[in-house]
Design a protein around this motif. Sequence first.
Motif, PDB file in Angstrom:
ATOM      1  N   LEU A 230       0.797  -1.388  -0.308  1.00 40.24           N
ATOM      2  CA  LEU A 230       0.239  -0.052  -0.253  1.00 40.24           C
ATOM      3  C   LEU A 230       0.989   1.269  -0.126  1.00 40.24           C
ATOM      4  O   LEU A 230       1.061   2.293  -0.702  1.00 40.24           O
ATOM      5  CB  LEU A 230      -1.144   0.107   1.257  1.00 40.24           C
ATOM      6  CG  LEU A 230      -1.522   0.630   1.294  1.00 40.24           C
ATOM      7  CD1 LEU A 230      -2.933   1.529   0.377  1.00 40.24           C
ATOM      8  CD2 LEU A 230      -1.496   1.284   2.973  1.00 40.24           C
ATOM      9  N   LEU A 231       1.752   1.172   0.842  1.00 38.24           N
ATOM     10  CA  LEU A 231       2.863   2.381   0.949  1.00 38.24           C
ATOM     11  C   LEU A 231       3.227   2.742  -0.403  1.00 38.24           C
ATOM     12  O   LEU A 231       3.330   4.334  -0.871  1.00 38.24           O
ATOM     13  CB  LEU A 231       3.474   2.760   2.028  1.00 38.24           C
ATOM     14  CG  LEU A 231       3.176   2.425   3.791  1.00 38.24           C
ATOM     15  CD1 LEU A 231       4.193   2.135   4.490  1.00 38.24           C
ATOM     16  CD2 LEU A 231       2.266   3.639   3.504  1.00 38.24           C
ATOM     17  N   PHE A 232       4.105   1.975  -0.938  1.00 36.51           N
ATOM     18  CA  PHE A 232       4.545   1.696  -2.472  1.00 36.51           C
ATOM     19  C   PHE A 232       3.767   2.386  -3.380  1.00 36.51           C
ATOM     20  O   PHE A 232       3.914   2.617  -4.101  1.00 36.51           O
ATOM     21  CB  PHE A 232       5.587   0.291  -2.577  1.00 36.51           C
ATOM     22  CG  PHE A 232       6.585  -0.522  -2.051  1.00 36.51           C
ATOM     23  CD1 PHE A 232       6.947   0.920  -0.856  1.00 36.51           C
ATOM     24  CD2 PHE A 232       7.675  -1.409  -2.078  1.00 36.51           C
ATOM     25  CE1 PHE A 232       8.355   0.583  -0.434  1.00 36.51           C
ATOM     26  CE2 PHE A 232       7.915  -1.637  -1.428  1.00 36.51           C
ATOM     27  CZ  PHE A 232       9.051  -1.002  -0.306  1.00 36.51           C
ATOM     28  N   ILE A 233       2.023   1.541  -3.424  1.00 40.06           N
ATOM     29  CA  ILE A 233       1.522   2.549  -4.155  1.00 40.06           C
ATOM     30  C   ILE A 233       1.032   4.161  -4.094  1.00 40.06           C
ATOM     31  O   ILE A 233       1.327   4.550  -5.126  1.00 40.06           O
ATOM     32  CB  ILE A 233       0.050   1.307  -4.412  1.00 40.06           C
ATOM     33  CG1 ILE A 233       0.206  -0.269  -5.094  1.00 40.06           C
ATOM     34  CG2 ILE A 233      -1.171   2.379  -4.735  1.00 40.06           C
ATOM     35  CD1 ILE A 233      -1.313  -1.001  -4.428  1.00 40.06           C
ATOM     36  N   LEU A 234       1.834   4.215  -3.054  1.00 44.94           N
ATOM     37  CA  LEU A 234       1.151   5.608  -2.742  1.00 44.94           C
ATOM     38  C   LEU A 234       1.602   6.838  -2.815  1.00 44.94           C
ATOM     39  O   LEU A 234       2.010   7.820  -3.637  1.00 44.94           O
ATOM     40  CB  LEU A 234       0.024   5.914  -1.486  1.00 44.94           C
ATOM     41  CG  LEU A 234      -0.807   5.174  -1.142  1.00 44.94           C
ATOM     42  CD1 LEU A 234      -0.963   5.338   0.575  1.00 44.94           C
ATOM     43  CD2 LEU A 234      -2.062   5.626  -1.243  1.00 44.94           C
ATOM     44  N   HIS A 235       2.985   6.304  -3.077  1.00 42.20           N
ATOM     45  CA  HIS A 235       4.421   6.905  -3.462  1.00 42.20           C
ATOM     46  C   HIS A 235       4.892   6.337  -4.837  1.00 42.20           C
ATOM     47  O   HIS A 235       6.034   7.190  -5.222  1.00 42.20           O
ATOM     48  CB  HIS A 235       5.680   6.573  -2.325  1.00 42.20           C
ATOM     49  CG  HIS A 235       5.197   7.068  -1.327  1.00 42.20           C
ATOM     50  ND1 HIS A 235       4.555   6.263  -0.077  1.00 42.20           N
ATOM     51  CD2 HIS A 235       5.532   7.525  -0.278  1.00 42.20           C
ATOM     52  CE1 HIS A 235       4.651   6.919   0.703  1.00 42.20           C
ATOM     53  NE2 HIS A 235       5.700   8.239   1.077  1.00 42.20           N
ATOM     54  N   ALA A 236       3.994   6.183  -5.799  1.00 44.71           N
ATOM     55  CA  ALA A 236       4.772   5.418  -6.608  1.00 44.71           C
ATOM     56  C   ALA A 236       5.054   6.131  -7.864  1.00 44.71           C
ATOM     57  O   ALA A 236       5.988   6.846  -8.333  1.00 44.71           O
ATOM     58  CB  ALA A 236       4.014   4.515  -7.213  1.00 44.71           C
ATOM     59  N   ASP A 237       4.340   7.269  -8.216  1.00 41.99           N
ATOM     60  CA  ASP A 237       4.700   8.399  -8.950  1.00 41.99           C
ATOM     61  C   ASP A 237       3.154   9.604  -8.537  1.00 41.99           C
ATOM     62  O   ASP A 237       3.163   9.529  -7.575  1.00 41.99           O
ATOM     63  CB  ASP A 237       4.111   8.148  -9.926  1.00 41.99           C
ATOM     64  CG  ASP A 237       4.328   9.055 -11.010  1.00 41.99           C
ATOM     65  OD1 ASP A 237       3.139   9.891 -12.243  1.00 41.99           O
ATOM     66  OD2 ASP A 237       5.473   8.982 -11.201  1.00 41.99           O
ATOM     67  N   HIS A 238       4.022  10.809  -8.559  1.00 45.82           N
ATOM     68  CA  HIS A 238       3.715  12.047  -8.372  1.00 45.82           C
ATOM     69  C   HIS A 238       3.917  13.098  -9.492  1.00 45.82           C
ATOM     70  O   HIS A 238       3.535  14.351  -9.056  1.00 45.82           O
ATOM     71  CB  HIS A 238       4.378  12.557  -7.038  1.00 45.82           C
ATOM     72  CG  HIS A 238       2.523  13.000  -6.073  1.00 45.82           C
ATOM     73  ND1 HIS A 238       2.355  14.365  -6.178  1.00 45.82           N
ATOM     74  CD2 HIS A 238       1.764  12.789  -6.466  1.00 45.82           C
ATOM     75  CE1 HIS A 238       1.046  14.701  -5.043  1.00 45.82           C
ATOM     76  NE2 HIS A 238       0.216  13.862  -5.789  1.00 45.82           N
TER      77      HIS A 238
END
Length: 436
Positions: A230-238
């Motif tokens: 979950l944390l990796f998904i939320l930090h994956a791109d922006h």
Amino acid sequence: MATKRVTVTDPASETSTELPVLEGSLGTPVIDIQKLTKELGYFSYDPGFVSTASCQSAITYIDGEQGILLYRGYPIEQLAQQSTFLEVAHLLIFGELPKPAELSAFAAEIKREAMIHETLRKFFDGFQYDAHPMAMMVGVVGSLSAFYHSELDMTDPEHRRISAIRLLAKMPTIATACYRHSVGLPFVYPRGDLGYCENFLNMMFSLPSLQYSGDTQWYLDPLASEALSLLFILHADHEQNASTSTVRLASSTGANPYACISAGIAALWGPAHGGANEAVLGMLNEIGHPDRIPEYIRRAKDKNDPFRLMGFGHRIYKNYDPRAMIIRKACHAVLERFSQSDPLFDLAMALEEMALNDDYFIEKRLYPNVDFYSGIIYKALNIPVNMFTVMFALARTAGWVAHWLELKSDPKQKIGRPRQLYVGAPRRDYVSQDRR
Ligand code: SDX
């Protein structure tokens, strides 16, 4: 596609030029100023690129007012609930969520590429045990290009594809090696029977003593790898954040992908960007007790005090960062399972409550961002604070690689080279007495 035009007139020469307005599929339209200098003799000026679009991209869309974040059109809330990190990485990099057969082929190739060259492991011996893991990451990731000389022709789509896979596959191995080196433990190889996040946790925490002592190998608990995914998904791109823009600028020179991602890691390290999650924990530890929160809120508001509330504010989100909302909810489940109560989480909740009710934060529209709560979960998973930005870099590699590929496959892309407003000394001649 230009439908509207904006007319700009130079008051000195009374010359005008019409600049096309380009509309995207979502969001703010842009004024195409590419011919501004040639036709009117001016540069545009936008320090920090607050009002500047650097490129066209189809990867991530953000609406800061509405708190919307879409990866290839999918809302982050839906991806967070229904996908794994590898599925989201595939979506960002290749444009679509993988079908089951595509996912198993993608996961299998990631596993095959997860090992690092045995001589690359020796690079770590050059670092002192107390070197910051981000310093190791910048150096080791940049050095990967030394091992793939024959596959760095970036005009070759297969070289681009395999470089993208290698970066995504090797980041967990390199990240955990940074940690194991810093605590004097032997490196752990990736295992073929574990998934991406499970492998990361196993490479971080497995110990021979644990494996054969019957002790609970907590790090293999599915909730731990689910929380990490979950944390990796939320930090994956922006979108075009500072580190992604750094990767794009480096990529525009034709530098190899490993060097470009290393540049992104370096940019992410700053406390105003990805280094904020580590800084949040430092700030919470310094505050120490809810009674001291008012003093720190006063300091954050004091223009003469450089202190800022870490984990608060965002260039784009002038409402809640949707990622912070999701992480805040996940904190409860992880804390309940792994660390019962964490006084820092309670302190974070109290700080959030006070800040969100303070006129200064309300007027300036400063809300918790993705970094405010992520550290609480990392801490509950026994990840040391100096590894928090490494975690961010690991996850963001999916986005960096997606933007790198998007730029490399853009036939119109050219080297990025901004101009400036010169405010230095006018021309002057060198006369020897000046040096007395
Ligand atoms: C990330 O770009 C991205 O998308 C980044 C990111 C990603 O996923 O890639 O979302 C990840 O980097 C999140 C941000 C993490 N950083 C922090 O939490 C550090 C603390 N935040 C601030 O440094 C700041 O809010 C920034 C850097 C995040 C944004 O800065 P901006 O957009 O340049 O805003 P600004 O500095 O111009 O601030 C506007 C006003 C100022 O006051 P005035 O000069 O108008 O009087 O708000 C104030 C600032 O002083 N302000 C704060 C504050 N953040 C802004 N005051 C106190 N505490 C803060 N945290």
